[in-house]
Design an enzyme around this catalytic site. Structure first.
Site, mmCIF file in Angstrom:
data_model
loop_
_atom_site.group_PDB
_atom_site.id
_atom_site.type_symbol
_atom_site.label_atom_id
_atom_site.label_comp_id
_atom_site.label_asym_id
_atom_site.label_seq_id
_atom_site.Cartn_x
_atom_site.Cartn_y
_atom_site.Cartn_z
ATOM 1 N N LYS A 70 0.850 -1.194 0.000
ATOM 2 C CA LYS A 70 0.000 0.000 0.000
ATOM 3 C C LYS A 70 0.881 1.237 0.000
ATOM 4 O O LYS A 70 1.890 1.295 0.719
ATOM 5 C CB LYS A 70 -0.926 0.042 1.214
ATOM 6 C CG LYS A 70 -1.850 1.275 1.199
ATOM 7 C CD LYS A 70 -2.859 1.254 2.334
ATOM 8 C CE LYS A 70 -2.277 1.744 3.638
ATOM 9 N NZ LYS A 70 -3.314 1.965 4.681
ATOM 10 N N ARG A 114 -10.237 -1.059 7.498
ATOM 11 C CA ARG A 114 -9.345 -1.958 8.235
ATOM 12 C C ARG A 114 -8.925 -1.343 9.563
ATOM 13 O O ARG A 114 -8.738 -2.041 10.555
ATOM 14 C CB ARG A 114 -8.167 -2.406 7.391
ATOM 15 C CG ARG A 114 -7.185 -1.352 6.883
ATOM 16 C CD ARG A 114 -6.216 -0.877 7.934
ATOM 17 N NE ARG A 114 -4.944 -0.457 7.424
ATOM 18 C CZ ARG A 114 -4.184 0.431 8.042
ATOM 19 N NH1 ARG A 114 -4.588 1.052 9.134
ATOM 20 N NH2 ARG A 114 -2.993 0.722 7.523
ATOM 21 N N THR A 141 -13.619 10.783 9.005
ATOM 22 C CA THR A 141 -13.939 9.478 8.425
ATOM 23 C C THR A 141 -13.654 8.339 9.383
ATOM 24 O O THR A 141 -14.462 7.409 9.538
ATOM 25 C CB THR A 141 -13.128 9.262 7.131
ATOM 26 O OG1 THR A 141 -13.495 10.261 6.187
ATOM 27 C CG2 THR A 141 -13.393 7.886 6.538
ATOM 28 N N GLN A 142 -12.511 8.381 10.069
ATOM 29 C CA GLN A 142 -12.145 7.284 10.943
ATOM 30 C C GLN A 142 -13.073 7.167 12.140
ATOM 31 O O GLN A 142 -13.323 6.060 12.641
ATOM 32 C CB GLN A 142 -10.698 7.413 11.399
ATOM 33 C CG GLN A 142 -10.169 6.188 12.120
ATOM 34 C CD GLN A 142 -10.459 4.879 11.412
ATOM 35 O OE1 GLN A 142 -10.934 3.923 12.027
ATOM 36 N NE2 GLN A 142 -10.188 4.806 10.127
ATOM 37 N N GLY A 228 -5.304 8.136 16.516
ATOM 38 C CA GLY A 228 -4.740 9.259 15.771
ATOM 39 C C GLY A 228 -3.228 9.305 15.703
ATOM 40 O O GLY A 228 -2.667 9.751 14.710
ATOM 41 N N ALA A 229 -2.556 8.850 16.754
ATOM 42 C CA ALA A 229 -1.089 8.922 16.774
ATOM 43 C C ALA A 229 -0.514 7.798 15.927
ATOM 44 O O ALA A 229 -0.408 6.655 16.363
ATOM 45 C CB ALA A 229 -0.574 8.828 18.207
ATOM 46 N N ASP A 230 -0.155 8.138 14.678
ATOM 47 C CA ASP A 230 0.343 7.121 13.745
ATOM 48 C C ASP A 230 1.612 7.580 13.038
ATOM 49 O O ASP A 230 1.948 7.094 11.958
ATOM 50 C CB ASP A 230 -0.731 6.762 12.721
ATOM 51 C CG ASP A 230 -1.165 7.960 11.884
ATOM 52 O OD1 ASP A 230 -0.744 9.087 12.196
ATOM 53 O OD2 ASP A 230 -1.930 7.767 10.923
ATOM 54 N N LYS A 234 3.440 12.376 17.290
ATOM 55 C CA LYS A 234 2.007 12.499 17.557
ATOM 56 C C LYS A 234 1.646 11.855 18.892
ATOM 57 O O LYS A 234 2.189 10.810 19.258
ATOM 58 C CB LYS A 234 1.184 11.840 16.444
ATOM 59 C CG LYS A 234 1.157 12.593 15.128
ATOM 60 C CD LYS A 234 0.188 11.913 14.157
ATOM 61 C CE LYS A 234 0.028 12.688 12.867
ATOM 62 N NZ LYS A 234 -0.957 12.047 11.968
#
Length: 331
Positions: A70, A114, A141-142, A228-230, A234
């Site tokens: 991806k 996912r 969206t998430q 959110g922390a990705d 973050k």
């Protein structure tokens, strides 16, 4: 001549189903815990000038015979500046026997589903079964796919609270709640504390780089999905919450570099030993999940390539059966 199946966002919408994605992603986590996947760390390109980044995420599930990659961006300013999604992605599936491309598909919806599915799985194994009140911080969206997934694993949700810095987004989310869980009370909270206090499940889905959920707001028995922390730097949770919690990550190495725990680890507030397990270890039965009604649990989700590739494989096969998509002769 070999043809490649092309699936647009609209094609993916026609076949994807959250309950089915939850099953697929849970199986992928099990395969990882049992040692049957190959998944190098994400590669990041950081576009500091444009407040964004690009990530490359390959994976191979050996026993399933599934492989792919991806390519995904994260640009928080997109909706405001360009009327584009914050996250956009493309996924390529390849045949591991010969490396030939099988499919090229829009991965934006797959990414949303996912990630939501992982949150639903975490709630299934870590939240109290009696959980009734869900608080969601961030209404993008998430937030929607997190709630959609949770609605598939919890049947007694009585109230959903949402807070977003943009009030209109919170109000729009309220309408979404009524469609997903018609019997639940839906509330747009005035601030984060109001949303979080007294909630059984807290979901954070923001791009924040400083804590926005404070330790004094979190009571015993709460489960938190920290989504959110990705990326490095973050964080959404007061480190004091993590010090009190049983911390479950999706991947140890990835979480330590770019998950909710990355900042507290870099500051010495947490250590590697403070992380209890990977989610796959719990769903595969290698470690127990929630063991006490009073314990606080945190799922630190960074998003794994195995989730994307396994979900894309499911979408690909379902699309083939339904004769959806178009083919091009690429080789």
């Amino acid at each position: 001549m070999m043809s490649v199946l092309i699936l647009s966002n609209e094609d993916v919408k026609k076949v994807i189903d959250m309950k089915e994605v939850i099953d697929v992603v849970e199986e992928a986590f099990k395969e990882k815990a049992l040692g049957y996947v190959e998944m190098p760390p994400k590669i990041y390109l950081t576009f500091e000038t444009y407040n964004g980044d690009l990530r490359v995420m390959p994976a191979y599930l050996r026993r399933k015979g599934i492989a792919g990659v991806k390519i995904v961006n994260v640009h928080p300013d997109n909706p405001k500046k360009y009327n584009l999604p914050t996250v956009m992605a493309i996924i390529e599936l390849v045949d591991p026997k010969m490396g030939a491309p099988l499919a090229l598909m829009d991965g934006t919806l797959i990414t949303a589903y996912r990630t939501g599915a992982a949150g639903g799985i975490a709630v299934k194994y870590l939240a109290r079964k009696s959980s009734e009140i869900v608080a969601i911080i961030g209404a993008g969206t998430q937030a929607r796919t997190q709630l959609l997934a949770i609605s598939k694993v919890l049947k007694d949700i009585k109230e959903v609270r949402v807070y977003d810095i943009i009030r209109e987004k919170a109000k729009a989310f309220i309408e979404y709640v009524s469609n997903i869980i018609p019997d639940a009370k839906a509330v747009a909270s005035d601030n984060i504390e109001q949303a979080v206090r007294g909630a059984d499940i807290v979901i954070t889905v923001t791009p924040s780089r400083k804590p926005i959920v404070m330790k004094e707001w979190i009571g015993e028995g709460v489960h938190i999905n920290a989504i959110g922390a990705d990326a490095p730097g973050k964080e959404e949770l007061d480190p004091g919450i993590l010090k009190r919690a049983k911390i479950i990550v999706d991947d140890y190495e990835q979480a330590m570099h770019s998950g909710e725990v990355n900042v507290p680890l870099s500051k010495g507030i947490l250590s590697r030993e403070d992380i209890y397990a990977e989610l796959g270890e719990i769903v595969s039965g290698l470690k127990p999940g929630r063991e006490d009604e009073r314990e606080i649990t945190v799922f630190d989700s960074t998003g794994l390539a195995i989730q994307d590739v396994a979900t894309a494989w499911y979408v690909y096969n379902k699309a083939v059966r339904m004769n959806i998509g178009s083919r091009i002769k690429m080789l």
